[in-house]
Design a protein around this motif. Sequence first.
Motif, PDB file in Angstrom:
ATOM      1  N   VAL A 118      -9.041   5.358  -1.566  1.00 28.41           N
ATOM      2  CA  VAL A 118      -8.682   4.093  -0.926  1.00 28.41           C
ATOM      3  C   VAL A 118      -9.851   3.642  -0.062  1.00 28.41           C
ATOM      4  O   VAL A 118     -10.377   4.418   0.736  1.00 28.41           O
ATOM      5  CB  VAL A 118      -7.403   4.230  -0.086  1.00 28.41           C
TER       6      VAL A 118
ATOM      7  N   GLU B 246       0.619   4.233  -2.692  1.00 31.39           N
ATOM      8  CA  GLU B 246       0.326   5.605  -2.294  1.00 31.39           C
ATOM      9  C   GLU B 246       1.291   6.597  -2.930  1.00 31.39           C
ATOM     10  O   GLU B 246       0.974   7.777  -3.088  1.00 31.39           O
ATOM     11  CB  GLU B 246       0.380   5.731  -0.776  1.00 31.39           C
TER      12      GLU B 246
ATOM     13  N   LEU C  98       0.828  -1.204   0.000  1.00 29.27           N
ATOM     14  CA  LEU C  98       0.000   0.000   0.000  1.00 29.27           C
ATOM     15  C   LEU C  98       0.863   1.254   0.000  1.00 29.27           C
ATOM     16  O   LEU C  98       0.545   2.247  -0.664  1.00 29.27           O
ATOM     17  CB  LEU C  98      -0.931  -0.001   1.215  1.00 29.27           C
TER      18      LEU C  98
END
Length: 693
Positions: A145, A137, A133
């Motif tokens: 998200v 990002e 993740l």
Amino acid sequence: MRGGSTVDWCTLLVVCAGISQCASNTSPVLGQRGTVPFSPPHPWPRHSHDGANSSNYLETHASTRTHVLGTQTLASFKRRRNNTTFHNEPEMNSATSSVEELGGLIRQVVEIALDGCSLLIALDLIYSRSPLLTQLESLPHPKQVVVVRNAEDLLSVLWDGKLCRAYLFLLHNTQPLLDFAKRDFSAWDYYGKFVIVGLDMEKFEALTYTKKGRKTQHIVGIMKSESYGEWRVYMNQLYASQRVAFVSTWRSSHFTRKPDLFPDKISNLHGFQLNVGTIEFPPAVIYRYGPERQRHVYGRDVGVLRALAKTMNFTINFVEPPTGEVWGKRLPNGTWTGIVGMLGSGVADIAIANIFITSVWGRKEHQHFSSPFHQSVNCVMLRVPRPEPRWQAPLWPFTEETWLALAVGLLLSGPVLNCLAHYSAGSLHKASYLESLTSSYLHVTAMHLREPVAPEPNTNTSRVMVVFLWLYGMVLEVSYCSNLTAFLTVTRQPRTIDTFQAFQDSDLGIVGLGPLFGSLMDHSVNKYLKELSKRFISLSSDPESWVTDGRAGYISSRQYLKYTMAKINSEHRAPFVRVMKECAWPFSVSVALQSYSPLKPKIDEVVTRIAESGLVSYWFEESTRTATQNRRKPQRQTTERKEETSDRGRVMALSIDHMQGVFYILTICYLSTILLFLAELTVGRWEERNTRN
């Protein structure tokens, strides 16, 4: 795993991420509705759906196994945390390496296929604190998200983006996604690009068979291979015998072959057979049967369909609704019959048959429409009224008001002339040249008919009046004779119905195919149409017979009525039906599609080009001409029709039919004279008898 350890790689992933606290309900990293509360430069707004249009759709191909891997992994980690010691450090490095391979794969997919798209990342609890993740990002794309615990969490996604939208699903527990794909059909981006990690082949195929999956053009599945560090990439197929196709393999931080992850699957359907719902509705769809009952389908809408098939490379299989259902109607349970029902149930992929773009009865919830290729209004076809009998021809040159004025003038002229002649002659000590009122009426009538009269006026007053009566009679005679000549050589039609007001004042009924026009009239602001809705009769077939029998008018699109009128008039070899001048309800005609059909963007493009080229008008004229020639029946012409279709350059001789009015006058003359003679004879004998007595 290498080293023979019994610890699975997912557990090691949790260990590497250090997320034992994810099992707690008070996790500080999770926001409301499972959304990770980080702040992108331009956060996406929340979007909710009420799911009013969802239905229970049974996917026979879906997996029935529920594999809640994430929950099991967290529970396993909690149980083993105090009992398990990792003595083999390469095992943890292996799990980290696997995550890094997946992260590199996803970044490569985003870079080569999702450049310029906004990105939605949907992940479950296990992935929510994974280093993966963090890598995602860092991508420069606008992002939303969402942490997925169940299918309800996916309702927080903004599904109606207008620009390029990509959806990345990182799921160990894929059941929420499969459940969501079977419900809330409006909550989905059918034109977005989906990348899903976590599905095995069985569940990936099950997803492609759901209603959402069958209508989504781009779905890519990334699956872990049995080989270490290897991932296999698959994509869905829409109009093909196989629902899933292999794309490429990711190995050693690169694809083994250059992948085309999101190809155009619509522009070329490679000969795939599409089911096309239709009914016979000339000139849009016309059936012609050969000597062995083989059916040939042509028409205006069929021309559009064949152009689409040639451009998009698909074959056509015509399917029809049950007899009498035509376009269909809404049933009390919310489903539809007819063509709309075929599109809603998936029996037909597209449909043609002069289909209007309308939302009546919630039609757009069950079918969608292409760009329009024709505009039409709806009119009423009526039978041409029977011509008035020719014996009335002597009365036709003047209107009723004119005949009344002539009668009043004749009644007044007799007494006026008699008084002037009598008193003028008396003042000059002369005898009046008119003996009585009867002689005055005969004198005036003769002047109306421009006939010479024996007695001449002997006073100036009488002479002036007689001169003006001659002028008055001359104008009347010339006007009457000129019009009479014209009316004797043509057939006079009675006054026709050309407005809805006149139609409402008549005693005719009104019919239509299906209940649509009855509903439109009932909801119309036009008071005459609203009244006519009480007479409306919905038919399933043969509305033309109601018109030819003179029982009702038939309401439909103007082009269809023009075609029908040409066909009927051609069969009768004379004007037999006509279209009323006043029309209503302009509509656009289009190709109908299943709701959220992936075919729509390409069909819109092709249909727009067809409409701009003018081919639709050409196909209409060609269809009308072909159908008229095929259905024309040779009939024996009557004497009247031969005369009316004779060469314009010939001088027409007046037949007994044309002059029947004159002979009616002669007959009336004979009858009235005989009756008057008998009356005079009776009166004379009665006076003679009284004289003798």
